[in-house]
Enzyme design. Structure first.
Site, PDB file in Angstrom:
ATOM      1  N   GLY A  28       2.361   2.440   5.173  1.00 22.12           N
ATOM      2  CA  GLY A  28       3.511   1.531   5.404  1.00 22.12           C
ATOM      3  C   GLY A  28       4.160   1.964   6.797  1.00 22.12           C
ATOM      4  O   GLY A  28       4.600   1.291   7.639  1.00 22.12           O
ATOM      5  N   GLY A  34       0.995  -1.123  -0.032  1.00 19.31           N
ATOM      6  CA  GLY A  34       0.000   0.026  -0.100  1.00 19.31           C
ATOM      7  C   GLY A  34       0.893   1.152  -0.026  1.00 19.31           C
ATOM      8  O   GLY A  34       2.022   1.247  -0.345  1.00 19.31           O
ATOM      9  N   SER A  35       0.269   2.478   0.401  1.00 19.33           N
ATOM     10  CA  SER A  35       1.124   3.465   0.643  1.00 19.33           C
ATOM     11  C   SER A  35       2.293   3.731   1.493  1.00 19.33           C
ATOM     12  O   SER A  35       2.141   3.074   2.385  1.00 19.33           O
ATOM     13  CB  SER A  35       0.093   4.717   0.665  1.00 19.33           C
ATOM     14  OG  SER A  35      -0.629   4.620   1.649  1.00 19.33           O
ATOM     15  N   GLU A  94       5.599  -3.417   0.860  1.00 18.77           N
ATOM     16  CA  GLU A  94       5.733  -3.188  -0.576  1.00 18.77           C
ATOM     17  C   GLU A  94       5.132  -1.828  -0.716  1.00 18.77           C
ATOM     18  O   GLU A  94       3.760  -1.768  -0.384  1.00 18.77           O
ATOM     19  CB  GLU A  94       4.952  -4.117  -1.250  1.00 18.77           C
ATOM     20  CG  GLU A  94       5.860  -5.409  -0.960  1.00 18.77           C
ATOM     21  CD  GLU A  94       6.907  -5.673  -1.735  1.00 18.77           C
ATOM     22  OE1 GLU A  94       7.536  -4.963  -2.533  1.00 18.77           O
ATOM     23  OE2 GLU A  94       7.425  -6.776  -1.874  1.00 18.77           O
ATOM     24  N   CYS A 127       2.481   0.638  -8.609  1.00 16.74           N
ATOM     25  CA  CYS A 127       3.175   1.150  -7.727  1.00 16.74           C
ATOM     26  C   CYS A 127       4.616   1.297  -8.576  1.00 16.74           C
ATOM     27  O   CYS A 127       5.354   2.223  -8.022  1.00 16.74           O
ATOM     28  CB  CYS A 127       3.597   0.139  -6.515  1.00 16.74           C
ATOM     29  SG  CYS A 127       3.766  -1.707  -7.352  1.00 16.74           S
TER      30      CYS A 127
HETATM   31  P1  TAP Z   1      -3.160   2.491   1.033  1.00 16.73           P
HETATM   32  O1  TAP Z   1      -4.170   3.590   1.563  1.00 16.73           O
HETATM   33  O2  TAP Z   1      -2.021   2.503   1.941  1.00 16.73           O
HETATM   34  O3  TAP Z   1      -4.103   1.397   1.596  1.00 16.73           O
HETATM   35  C1  TAP Z   1      -3.736  -0.157   1.406  1.00 16.73           C
HETATM   36  C2  TAP Z   1      -4.449  -0.968   2.241  1.00 16.73           C
HETATM   37  O4  TAP Z   1      -4.057  -0.702   3.665  1.00 16.73           O
HETATM   38  C3  TAP Z   1      -6.088  -0.788   2.127  1.00 16.73           C
HETATM   39  O5  TAP Z   1      -6.580  -2.313   2.433  1.00 16.73           O
HETATM   40  C4  TAP Z   1      -6.092   0.045   3.166  1.00 16.73           C
HETATM   41  O6  TAP Z   1      -7.534  -0.326   3.544  1.00 16.73           O
HETATM   42  C5  TAP Z   1      -5.547  -0.421   4.345  1.00 16.73           C
HETATM   43  N1  TAP Z   1      -5.082   0.390   5.461  1.00 16.73           N
HETATM   44  C6  TAP Z   1      -5.387   1.773   5.309  1.00 16.73           C
HETATM   45  N2  TAP Z   1      -5.060   2.404   6.550  1.00 16.73           N
HETATM   46  C7  TAP Z   1      -4.541   1.402   7.435  1.00 16.73           C
HETATM   47  C8  TAP Z   1      -3.921   1.489   8.641  1.00 16.73           C
HETATM   48  N3  TAP Z   1      -3.611   2.528   9.492  1.00 16.73           N
HETATM   49  N4  TAP Z   1      -3.629   0.308   9.011  1.00 16.73           N
HETATM   50  C9  TAP Z   1      -3.486  -0.871   8.273  1.00 16.73           C
HETATM   51  N5  TAP Z   1      -4.199  -0.943   7.026  1.00 16.73           N
HETATM   52  C10 TAP Z   1      -4.737   0.003   6.568  1.00 16.73           C
HETATM   53  O7  TAP Z   1      -3.008   2.453  -0.291  1.00 16.73           O
HETATM   54  P2  TAP Z   1      -3.855   2.421  -1.418  1.00 16.73           P
HETATM   55  O8  TAP Z   1      -4.394   3.688  -1.954  1.00 16.73           O
HETATM   56  O9  TAP Z   1      -4.968   1.424  -1.105  1.00 16.73           O
HETATM   57  O10 TAP Z   1      -2.755   1.749  -2.548  1.00 16.73           O
HETATM   58  C11 TAP Z   1      -2.006   2.576  -3.020  1.00 16.73           C
HETATM   59  C12 TAP Z   1      -0.758   2.443  -2.910  1.00 16.73           C
HETATM   60  O11 TAP Z   1      -0.173   1.054  -2.756  1.00 16.73           O
HETATM   61  C13 TAP Z   1       0.262   2.995  -3.378  1.00 16.73           C
HETATM   62  O12 TAP Z   1       1.372   3.931  -2.846  1.00 16.73           O
HETATM   63  C14 TAP Z   1       1.188   2.264  -4.437  1.00 16.73           C
HETATM   64  O13 TAP Z   1       2.334   2.487  -4.983  1.00 16.73           O
HETATM   65  C15 TAP Z   1       1.295   0.890  -3.391  1.00 16.73           C
HETATM   66  N6  TAP Z   1       1.240  -0.178  -4.073  1.00 16.73           N
HETATM   67  C16 TAP Z   1       2.620  -0.910  -3.737  1.00 16.73           C
HETATM   68  C17 TAP Z   1       2.695  -1.978  -4.514  1.00 16.73           C
HETATM   69  C18 TAP Z   1       4.247  -2.612  -4.198  1.00 16.73           C
HETATM   70  S1  TAP Z   1       4.416  -3.957  -4.644  1.00 16.73           S
HETATM   71  N7  TAP Z   1       5.164  -1.976  -3.885  1.00 16.73           N
HETATM   72  C19 TAP Z   1       1.897  -2.595  -5.099  1.00 16.73           C
HETATM   73  C20 TAP Z   1       0.610  -2.166  -5.381  1.00 16.73           C
HETATM   74  C21 TAP Z   1       0.279  -0.780  -4.700  1.00 16.73           C
HETATM   75  P3  TAP Z   1      -8.687   0.833   2.744  1.00 16.73           P
HETATM   76  O14 TAP Z   1      -8.965   0.283   1.420  1.00 16.73           O
HETATM   77  O15 TAP Z   1     -10.168   0.478   3.796  1.00 16.73           O
HETATM   78  O16 TAP Z   1      -8.326   2.100   2.977  1.00 16.73           O
END
Ligand code: TAP
Length: 481
Positions: free
Chosen positions: A238, A233-234, A255, A289
């Site tokens: 993280g 995630g973000s 990641e 990502c």
């Molecule tokens: P986030 O907002 O970080 O959310 C990722 C996951 O974490 C979601 O399931 C989210 O739930 C949950 N989450 C949110 N706050 C949390 C907390 N405080 N504690 C634990 N879990 C929590 O990211 P996103 O917007 O969904 O995804 C985009 C990000 O993912 C981008 O920065 C991208 O670069 C990254 N990404 C990285 C990779 C690799 S392999 N490096 C691959 C794909 C994506 P909710 O959905 O309910 O918010």
């Protein structure tokens, strides 16, 4: 010349949506504390009601995973575990069309991508790790490496099924059980995967799926019964998770985000490079990502490359993600659309020049046109921050050394691309770019046998390949915090 295509919509009838989905705990769908709705980002129609898991539901899921770990999964011979993984892989293939259609409905990505990339790669991850399950003694981690226990996994919305496969397949192959939380806006393929686990007769509790929002993720991460946390995630979330896991004895792999440089030298085959730039930033509408979101192009060919890029972008087809001709689908949520729009406005305000492909946007749903910014300086927000949308920032360079310096001038370090016909330059660049993956004359290539992961604020730990197993085995280097 512009060709018009007749619409070629994929049928939705292969998917049977339930009105309401429970949590998948202990091999069964069960009720939870409250419900929320998941919508189609392309049409804003409600697709289904999904259960929100509260802390007590997460408790039940962790208890089910613990029981399955101790009584069944960790004591099962690897070759038997492997059979279940093979079975899951084959079921993903058998139900590929259904999974692809559902992914596109819930996520908004073009059916061509979910059908040709997300689902086949998800099956490939299960096949690959099924092969490891009885060979862990030969993986280079000692004669009989042990699993870690119960793994808490939290994944994002950009590749919902594929990120699930990246997480669940290696965890199960190594003998762990899992509690997985999909993203709030894309829970449906994870719930269909739960049905596949039932169909495969996977022992109850080996895989548990708890849907919900960030608070559900927090409950999974903080649960004392979880031995290892794997998060994609973000970077902001993280960092929060790293703090929550500190001094807890939990293993952690992260990641996170990226701001990859796609570096085009003057001797690169221009047409292929343009295709690579388009694939790098507009695949999955830039919700990737490792997207090549910063184009570094050598000054002497910048004009030629940009001209060709704009002509190519003008031919991209944006619209109904279910249409097989569509190149660019919907943005996954209103919140993400607002974030992209805000960053794009900052690009203009800071003095960069904006050009968007002249494509009409549908009236309903969340859409952003493929956009390129020129005249970008390294200090601009659009050159530093992850936009996570179809927006490319273009910078120029004169020498390879300048390209390396600019490419590495980012807090992230997930991926990079190099376009040149000189093999020696590729190797020179690859050894200097601080990125977990460096693609040469291609971009966005994935293979389950190849480890993927980042440096710096892109996180730590690897997924895929032999290196990815380390994150799920009780061996040194598996992500102690
Ligand atoms: P986030 O907002 O970080 O959310 C990722 C996951 O974490 C979601 O399931 C989210 O739930 C949950 N989450 C949110 N706050 C949390 C907390 N405080 N504690 C634990 N879990 C929590 O990211 P996103 O917007 O969904 O995804 C985009 C990000 O993912 C981008 O920065 C991208 O670069 C990254 N990404 C990285 C990779 C690799 S392999 N490096 C691959 C794909 C994506 P909710 O959905 O309910 O918010």
């Amino acid at each position: 010349m512009r060709f018009e295509y007749a619409p070629a919509p994929e049928a939705r009838s292969i998917v049977t949506l339930r009105d309401s989905y429970g949590l998948f705990i202990g091999g069964e769908f069960t009720a939870g504390s409250s419900v929320f709705k998941t919508i189609s980002p392309a049409t804003e129609e409600v697709l289904a009601e999904v259960t929100h898991a509260g802390p007590e539901d997460v408790d039940r899921a962790v208890a089910a995973a613990r029981q399955a770990y101790e009584r069944v999964w960790s004591v099962m011979p690897g070759r038997e575990r492997g059979k279940y993984l093979f079975r899951i892989a084959r079921l993903i293939q058998e139900r590929a069309r259904e999974l692809a259609v559902l992914e596109t409905m819930d996520n908004g990505k073009p059916i061509r991508e979910s059908r040709d990339t997300d689902v086949p790669l998800s099956a490939a991850h299960f096949f690959y790790h099924a092969g490891w399950a009885d060979k862990l003694s030969y993986a280079g981690f000692g004669p009989s490496p042990r699993p870690l226990g119960v793994v808490g996994q939290v994944i994002p919305w950009n590749f919902p099924l594929l990120m699930l496969a990246w997480k669940v397949a290696p965890a199960l192959a190594c003998g762990n059980t899992v509690v997985l939380k999909p993203a709030e806006t894309t829970p449906l393929t994870a719930l269909l995967f739960a049905e596949i686990c039932q169909q495969a007769d996977l022992p109850p509790g080996v895989v548990n799926i708890v849907t919900g929002d960030g608070t559900t993720g927090q409950a999974v991460v903080a649960h004392p019964g979880v031995d290892k946390v794997a998060f994609t995630g973000s970077t902001a979330v993280g960092k929060e998770i790293a703090r929550a896991c500190a001094v807890s004895g939990k293993r952690l792999t992260l990641e996170l985000g990226g701001k990859a440089a796609n570096v085009v030298f003057d001797d690169a085959p221009a047409d292929q490079a343009v295709e690579g730039i388009v694939n790098g930033i507009f695949f999955n509408a830039g919700h990737v990502c490792c997207a090549g979101s910063r184009l570094l192009v050598q000054e002497s060919v910048a004009e030629e490359v940009l001209g060709a890029l704009k002509r190519r972008m003008a031919a991209l087809r944006l619209g109904d993600p279910m249409d097989k001709n569509t190149d660019i689908g919907a943005i996954n949520s209103r919140a993400q659309l607002e974030k992209i729009a805000e960053l794009a406005s900052s690009g203009e305000a800071e003095g960069a020049e904006r050009w968007s492909a002249p494509c009409p946007l549908p009236d309903r749903g969340f859409w952003f046109p493929p956009t390129v910014f020129t005249g970008v300086s390294q200090a601009h927000r659009i050159a530093r921050e992850e936009i996570f949308g179809p927006v490319l920032s273009v910078l120029t360079f004169r020498t390879p050394a300048e390209a390396v310096e600019k490419a590495n001038n980012t807090p992230y370090g997930l991926s990079a691309g190099v376009w040149t016909e000189k093999g020696s330059l590729i190797l020179w660049m690859a050894s200097r770019l601080r990125a977990g993956v460096v693609w040469a004359n291609t971009f966005n290539r994935f293979d389950p046998a190849s480890p993927f992961g980042g440096y710096k604020e892109s996180g730590f730990g690897r997924e895929g390949g032999r290196h990815g197993l380390e994150a799920y085995l009780d061996v040194p280097g598996g992500g102690d915090v």
